[in-house]
Design a protein around this motif. Structure first.
Motif, PDB file in Angstrom:
ATOM      1  N   GLY A 232       0.909  -1.050  -0.162  1.00 29.24           N
ATOM      2  CA  GLY A 232      -0.111  -0.003  -0.085  1.00 29.24           C
ATOM      3  C   GLY A 232       0.762   1.155   0.111  1.00 29.24           C
ATOM      4  O   GLY A 232       0.236   2.301  -0.184  1.00 29.24           O
ATOM      5  N   GLY A 233       2.230   1.149   0.375  1.00 23.30           N
ATOM      6  CA  GLY A 233       2.992   2.135   0.231  1.00 23.30           C
ATOM      7  C   GLY A 233       4.472   1.887  -0.369  1.00 23.30           C
ATOM      8  O   GLY A 233       5.001   0.876  -0.010  1.00 23.30           O
ATOM      9  N   THR A 234       5.098   2.646  -1.219  1.00 25.45           N
ATOM     10  CA  THR A 234       6.392   2.398  -1.675  1.00 25.45           C
ATOM     11  C   THR A 234       7.214   3.785  -1.600  1.00 25.45           C
ATOM     12  O   THR A 234       6.470   4.822  -2.036  1.00 25.45           O
ATOM     13  N   THR A 235       8.235   3.715  -0.926  1.00 30.25           N
ATOM     14  CA  THR A 235       9.140   4.876  -0.973  1.00 30.25           C
ATOM     15  C   THR A 235      10.394   4.575  -1.860  1.00 30.25           C
ATOM     16  O   THR A 235      10.887   3.565  -1.929  1.00 30.25           O
ATOM     17  N   VAL A 236      10.988   5.606  -2.237  1.00 26.11           N
ATOM     18  CA  VAL A 236      12.077   5.657  -3.164  1.00 26.11           C
ATOM     19  C   VAL A 236      13.184   6.867  -2.526  1.00 26.11           C
ATOM     20  O   VAL A 236      12.368   7.891  -2.390  1.00 26.11           O
ATOM     21  N   PHE A 237      14.360   6.433  -2.343  1.00 24.92           N
ATOM     22  CA  PHE A 237      15.282   7.593  -2.040  1.00 24.92           C
ATOM     23  C   PHE A 237      16.372   7.531  -2.976  1.00 24.92           C
ATOM     24  O   PHE A 237      17.087   6.591  -3.342  1.00 24.92           O
ATOM     25  N   VAL A 238      16.535   8.598  -3.620  1.00 23.90           N
ATOM     26  CA  VAL A 238      17.700   8.857  -4.677  1.00 23.90           C
ATOM     27  C   VAL A 238      18.785   9.559  -4.191  1.00 23.90           C
ATOM     28  O   VAL A 238      18.418  11.007  -3.750  1.00 23.90           O
ATOM     29  N   GLY A 239      19.748   9.418  -3.992  1.00 35.18           N
ATOM     30  CA  GLY A 239      21.154  10.156  -3.546  1.00 35.18           C
ATOM     31  C   GLY A 239      21.909  10.635  -4.724  1.00 35.18           C
ATOM     32  O   GLY A 239      22.356   9.660  -5.388  1.00 35.18           O
ATOM     33  N   THR A 240      21.869  11.931  -4.762  1.00 39.39           N
ATOM     34  CA  THR A 240      22.775  12.483  -5.930  1.00 39.39           C
ATOM     35  C   THR A 240      23.917  13.304  -5.490  1.00 39.39           C
ATOM     36  O   THR A 240      24.244  13.558  -4.341  1.00 39.39           O
TER      37      THR A 240
ATOM     38  N   VAL B 107      23.018   6.527  -5.385  1.00 44.74           N
ATOM     39  CA  VAL B 107      22.299   5.451  -4.575  1.00 44.74           C
ATOM     40  C   VAL B 107      21.132   5.663  -5.008  1.00 44.74           C
ATOM     41  O   VAL B 107      20.312   6.723  -4.855  1.00 44.74           O
ATOM     42  N   VAL B 108      20.426   4.476  -4.941  1.00 43.56           N
ATOM     43  CA  VAL B 108      18.870   4.425  -5.236  1.00 43.56           C
ATOM     44  C   VAL B 108      18.259   3.170  -4.201  1.00 43.56           C
ATOM     45  O   VAL B 108      18.977   2.218  -4.437  1.00 43.56           O
ATOM     46  N   VAL B 109      17.338   3.661  -3.203  1.00 45.68           N
ATOM     47  CA  VAL B 109      16.747   2.392  -2.571  1.00 45.68           C
ATOM     48  C   VAL B 109      15.383   2.639  -2.359  1.00 45.68           C
ATOM     49  O   VAL B 109      14.828   3.472  -2.785  1.00 45.68           O
ATOM     50  N   ALA B 110      14.719   1.586  -2.552  1.00 49.17           N
ATOM     51  CA  ALA B 110      13.174   1.447  -2.577  1.00 49.17           C
ATOM     52  C   ALA B 110      12.824   0.428  -1.777  1.00 49.17           C
ATOM     53  O   ALA B 110      13.415  -0.646  -1.736  1.00 49.17           O
ATOM     54  N   VAL B 111      11.573   0.511  -0.926  1.00 43.88           N
ATOM     55  CA  VAL B 111      11.009  -0.424  -0.220  1.00 43.88           C
ATOM     56  C   VAL B 111       9.445  -0.272  -0.478  1.00 43.88           C
ATOM     57  O   VAL B 111       8.944   0.706  -0.337  1.00 43.88           O
ATOM     58  N   ALA B 112       8.842  -1.432  -0.494  1.00 47.63           N
ATOM     59  CA  ALA B 112       7.323  -1.510  -0.551  1.00 47.63           C
ATOM     60  C   ALA B 112       6.883  -2.345   0.791  1.00 47.63           C
ATOM     61  O   ALA B 112       7.461  -3.155   1.103  1.00 47.63           O
ATOM     62  N   CYS B 113       5.824  -1.766   1.415  1.00 55.08           N
ATOM     63  CA  CYS B 113       5.289  -2.173   2.496  1.00 55.08           C
ATOM     64  C   CYS B 113       3.910  -2.181   2.538  1.00 55.08           C
ATOM     65  O   CYS B 113       3.001  -1.231   1.673  1.00 55.08           O
ATOM     66  N   PRO B 114       2.998  -2.989   3.304  1.00 52.85           N
ATOM     67  CA  PRO B 114       1.505  -2.908   3.337  1.00 52.85           C
ATOM     68  C   PRO B 114       0.919  -1.548   3.861  1.00 52.85           C
ATOM     69  O   PRO B 114       0.098  -1.130   2.945  1.00 52.85           O
ATOM     70  N   HIS B 115       1.727  -0.670   4.364  1.00 57.69           N
ATOM     71  CA  HIS B 115       1.299   0.896   4.743  1.00 57.69           C
ATOM     72  C   HIS B 115       2.618   2.000   4.617  1.00 57.69           C
ATOM     73  O   HIS B 115       3.526   1.445   4.667  1.00 57.69           O
ATOM     74  N   ARG B 116       2.155   2.844   4.364  1.00 54.58           N
ATOM     75  CA  ARG B 116       3.311   4.171   3.814  1.00 54.58           C
ATOM     76  C   ARG B 116       4.120   4.303   4.934  1.00 54.58           C
ATOM     77  O   ARG B 116       5.279   4.535   4.795  1.00 54.58           O
ATOM     78  N   GLY B 117       3.567   4.319   6.374  1.00 56.70           N
ATOM     79  CA  GLY B 117       4.490   4.573   7.539  1.00 56.70           C
ATOM     80  C   GLY B 117       5.389   3.520   7.575  1.00 56.70           C
ATOM     81  O   GLY B 117       6.674   4.000   7.916  1.00 56.70           O
ATOM     82  N   GLU B 118       5.318   2.273   7.406  1.00 54.81           N
ATOM     83  CA  GLU B 118       6.086   1.358   7.477  1.00 54.81           C
ATOM     84  C   GLU B 118       7.235   1.318   6.274  1.00 54.81           C
ATOM     85  O   GLU B 118       8.407   1.095   6.468  1.00 54.81           O
ATOM     86  N   ALA B 119       6.747   1.624   5.108  1.00 55.72           N
ATOM     87  CA  ALA B 119       7.586   1.870   4.199  1.00 55.72           C
ATOM     88  C   ALA B 119       8.304   3.039   4.258  1.00 55.72           C
ATOM     89  O   ALA B 119       9.764   2.890   4.044  1.00 55.72           O
ATOM     90  N   PHE B 120       8.062   4.075   4.855  1.00 58.99           N
ATOM     91  CA  PHE B 120       9.104   5.160   5.147  1.00 58.99           C
ATOM     92  C   PHE B 120      10.137   4.875   6.011  1.00 58.99           C
ATOM     93  O   PHE B 120      11.228   4.936   5.858  1.00 58.99           O
ATOM     94  N   GLU B 121       9.700   4.280   7.254  1.00 62.52           N
ATOM     95  CA  GLU B 121      10.517   3.591   8.347  1.00 62.52           C
ATOM     96  C   GLU B 121      11.579   2.714   7.779  1.00 62.52           C
ATOM     97  O   GLU B 121      12.733   2.873   8.114  1.00 62.52           O
TER      98      GLU B 121
END
Length: 141
Positions: free
Chosen positions: A29-37, A94-108
């Motif tokens: 339900g939530g996916t976060t992506v971090f891109v380091g430049t 660097v690029v990291v991405a995480v998908a979790c059932p909920h957005r809060g979990e994905a951010f953490e």
């Protein structure tokens, strides 16, 4: 299917789309992506470019970090790639991405993944400054 979908240390340009695609999951339900430049300054000192180097154990350490994040959070999918070699201002490091059932979990989980990658995976950068000086920094920023 393994929740760790993509991991790598690469000497070629990174694709945010590839990383995002790797974590696509209908259970998320939530996916976060971090891109380091590469930024143009560090501690107020102008940077011209930098170079990343990785220890031969870096990929194994990256997997260990990813496995720990996957064990500590309800991760449905995870991906992380880091660049090595010479990079210019604005290049993706660097690029990291995480998908979790909920957005809060994905951010953490995403925050933990990038912080642990930065602090535990043996990747170093050599920053080159406008004044001709340089600085080695342990682990990626």
């Amino acid at each position: 299917m393994d929740v760790i979908r993509l991991l790598g240390i690469r000497d070629t340009p990174l694709s945010v789309d590839e990383v995002l695609s790797a974590v696509g999951d209908h259970a998320a339900g939530g996916t976060t992506v971090f891109v380091g430049t590469v930024r143009d300054q560090d501690h107020g000192k102008p940077v011209t470019s930098l170079s990343y180097s990785a220890h031969p154990s870096a990929e194994a350490e990256l997997r260990r970090v990813a496995e720990k994040v996957a064990a500590d959070f309800p991760v449905t999918a995870l991906a992380a790639v880091h660049r090595v070699g010479d990079l210019r201002l604005g290049d993706v490091a660097v690029v990291v991405a995480v998908a979790c059932p909920h957005r809060g979990e994905a951010f953490e989980a995403s925050r933990r993944l990038i912080d642990d990658l930065k602090g535990q995976v043996p990747i170093w950068k050599n920053q080159l400054f406008v004044d001709g000086s340089s600085e080695w920094v342990g682990a990626c920023d």
